[in-house]
Design a protein around this motif. Structure first.
Motif, PDB file in Angstrom:
ATOM      1  N   THR A 196      -2.406  47.859  25.442  1.00  0.00           N
ATOM      2  CA  THR A 196      -0.860  48.180  25.496  1.00  0.00           C
ATOM      3  C   THR A 196      -0.094  47.493  26.152  1.00  0.00           C
ATOM      4  O   THR A 196       1.319  47.239  26.117  1.00  0.00           O
ATOM      5  CB  THR A 196      -0.607  49.747  25.670  1.00  0.00           C
ATOM      6  N   GLY A 197      -0.466  46.910  27.465  1.00  0.00           N
ATOM      7  CA  GLY A 197       0.314  46.248  28.268  1.00  0.00           C
ATOM      8  C   GLY A 197       0.827  47.051  29.427  1.00  0.00           C
ATOM      9  O   GLY A 197       1.315  46.819  30.455  1.00  0.00           O
TER      10      GLY A 197
ATOM     11  N   PRO B 296       8.564  43.650  23.213  1.00  0.00           N
ATOM     12  CA  PRO B 296       7.177  43.735  23.433  1.00  0.00           C
ATOM     13  C   PRO B 296       6.503  45.005  23.197  1.00  0.00           C
ATOM     14  O   PRO B 296       7.302  46.289  23.005  1.00  0.00           O
ATOM     15  CB  PRO B 296       7.210  43.541  24.920  1.00  0.00           C
ATOM     16  N   LEU B 297       5.081  45.158  22.688  1.00  0.00           N
ATOM     17  CA  LEU B 297       4.557  46.353  22.374  1.00  0.00           C
ATOM     18  C   LEU B 297       4.491  47.403  23.408  1.00  0.00           C
ATOM     19  O   LEU B 297       4.846  48.533  23.366  1.00  0.00           O
ATOM     20  CB  LEU B 297       3.132  46.140  22.239  1.00  0.00           C
ATOM     21  N   VAL B 298       4.328  46.921  24.673  1.00  0.00           N
ATOM     22  CA  VAL B 298       4.670  47.884  25.597  1.00  0.00           C
ATOM     23  C   VAL B 298       5.965  48.628  25.988  1.00  0.00           C
ATOM     24  O   VAL B 298       5.822  49.883  26.143  1.00  0.00           O
ATOM     25  CB  VAL B 298       4.230  46.851  27.263  1.00  0.00           C
ATOM     26  N   ASP B 299       7.095  47.838  25.621  1.00  0.00           N
ATOM     27  CA  ASP B 299       8.261  48.415  25.501  1.00  0.00           C
ATOM     28  C   ASP B 299       8.670  49.391  24.523  1.00  0.00           C
ATOM     29  O   ASP B 299       9.138  50.662  24.427  1.00  0.00           O
ATOM     30  CB  ASP B 299       9.510  47.275  25.625  1.00  0.00           C
ATOM     31  N   ARG B 300       8.029  49.193  23.196  1.00  0.00           N
ATOM     32  CA  ARG B 300       8.054  49.969  22.016  1.00  0.00           C
ATOM     33  C   ARG B 300       7.098  51.439  22.564  1.00  0.00           C
ATOM     34  O   ARG B 300       7.831  52.254  22.143  1.00  0.00           O
ATOM     35  CB  ARG B 300       7.312  49.284  20.794  1.00  0.00           C
ATOM     36  N   ILE B 301       6.125  51.326  23.150  1.00  0.00           N
ATOM     37  CA  ILE B 301       5.313  52.394  23.578  1.00  0.00           C
ATOM     38  C   ILE B 301       6.033  53.237  24.621  1.00  0.00           C
ATOM     39  O   ILE B 301       6.234  54.500  24.241  1.00  0.00           O
ATOM     40  CB  ILE B 301       3.965  52.126  23.834  1.00  0.00           C
TER      41      ILE B 301
ATOM     42  N   THR C 280      14.225  53.871  25.221  1.00  0.00           N
ATOM     43  CA  THR C 280      14.390  53.017  24.247  1.00  0.00           C
ATOM     44  C   THR C 280      15.320  51.699  24.333  1.00  0.00           C
ATOM     45  O   THR C 280      15.128  50.615  24.187  1.00  0.00           O
ATOM     46  CB  THR C 280      14.842  53.887  22.680  1.00  0.00           C
TER      47      THR C 280
ATOM     48  N   ASP D  33      15.978  48.130  22.387  1.00  0.00           N
ATOM     49  CA  ASP D  33      16.185  48.438  21.185  1.00  0.00           C
ATOM     50  C   ASP D  33      17.516  49.335  20.846  1.00  0.00           C
ATOM     51  O   ASP D  33      17.447  50.356  20.898  1.00  0.00           O
ATOM     52  CB  ASP D  33      14.821  49.307  20.631  1.00  0.00           C
TER      53      ASP D  33
END
Length: 317
Positions: free
Chosen positions: A168-169, A127-132, A254, A259
């Motif tokens: 961003t979530g 998810p985007l929030v985890d990438r950020i 990360t 990831d």
């Protein structure tokens, strides 16, 4: 008493180079075994939200007559519990059922939660929030220093935090650490070592992302204490060796997002930066316990794919 055996038939899969790591059935069995032992112990109930969530779901099944323990838990239960884990790793340090304690149960709750998130990310994407949130160093660089006043303004504005949440979530209620007007790196570059620095040896400091960009007073104090005790402090990328690269994030955020490739890249980078210092006889001082445990344990179990001609297990030696 649950029908789930406490002792595993073989040591649990630790990292992605174990062929069982991404096996959903093997993962489910290990989750249930671990959750059952945690439910019987309950020592960690106050550490983070994952334990109350876990105990509530097992109690639900027991009270309804569906199960004697954790055997009826399913995918949705695993996700709900995993989403509450902070990866602070405190539960591992306190747990009496770990390999480090010589216990036959071989529990590693935070590593298992990371495995659940990784398997889920492989299937559903990250998810985007985890990438950020997986890039605290990048966030720190963008929001600290000259940008700190604007970043603090955003953090203090409920309206802007709501907009940020939609984009961003990241919850508007989540307390974000304030960025520092002066980073630790800027302070260290201008710092003059104490007179006793080097009399008792040398160390290399891993200040952590939080120390670099949010709480620089902590690594600053650490430098002063170490120098007062006669140690010369090296900080990769911030010292006289201008061509030396700085360390990056330990990789735990990360990994927490699932990831594994991104985590392995951070681990490789940090090992390659720190390795010359270690070979020079310098101890590595890490100022954050989660970063320290991640380096000691997860860097070994999630190595990046070895370079041509090199053994998988030799890149950190």
């Amino acid at each position: 008493m649950s029908v789930i055996a406490r002792t595993p038939s073989s040591p649990p899969a630790k990292g992605p180079h174990d062929e069982r790591y991404f096996d959903a059935r093997d993962l489910a069995a290990e989750l249930k075994r671990t959750f059952q032992i945690c439910h019987e112990c309950r020592m960690c109930v106050g550490y983070c939200g994952s334990f109350p969530e876990l105990f509530k779901r097992i109690d639900r099944d027991i009270e309804s007559g569906r199960a004697e323990g954790a055997e009826a838990l399913d995918y949705q239960d695993f996700v709900a519990v995993g989403e509450e884990c902070w990866q602070c790793k405190l539960c591992y340090i306190k747990c009496p059922y770990t390999e480090d304690e010589g216990a036959s149960e071989l529990l590693d709750y935070p590593r298992l939660m990371g495995r659940e998130k990784t398997v889920r990310a492989r299937r559903d994407g990250i998810p985007l929030v985890d990438r950020i949130l997986g890039e605290p160093q990048l966030i720190g660089k963008m929001s600290s220093g000259a940008a700190a006043p604007a970043a603090r303004l955003v953090q203090a504005s409920r309206l802007l935090r709501k907009v940020q949440e939609k984009a961003t979530g990241i919850s508007a209620e989540f307390p974000l650490p304030p960025p520092a007007p002066q980073t630790f790196g800027d302070w260290f570059r201008a710092h003059t070592p104490g007179k006793r620095s080097g009399d008792a040896g040398e160390v290399v400091l891993f200040a952590t992302c939080t120390g670099d960009y949010n709480t620089p007073h902590i690594p600053e104090a650490a430098v002063r204490v170490l120098e007062h005790n006669g140690l010369r402090v090296f900080v990769p990328g911030y010292g006289a060796e201008r061509d030396e690269q700085a360390v990056t994030c330990c990789g735990m955020p990360t990994l927490d997002g699932g990831d594994v490739a991104g985590f392995a890249a951070k681990a490789r980078h940090n090992v390659e930066v720190l390795l010359p210092h270690v070979r020079a006889g310098r101890k590595v001082v890490m100022l954050q316990p989660t970063c320290g445990l991640t380096a000691k344990r997860e860097w070994l179990e999630h190595p990046a794919r070895p370079r041509p001609g090199r053994s998988r297990r030799r890149w950190w030696t």
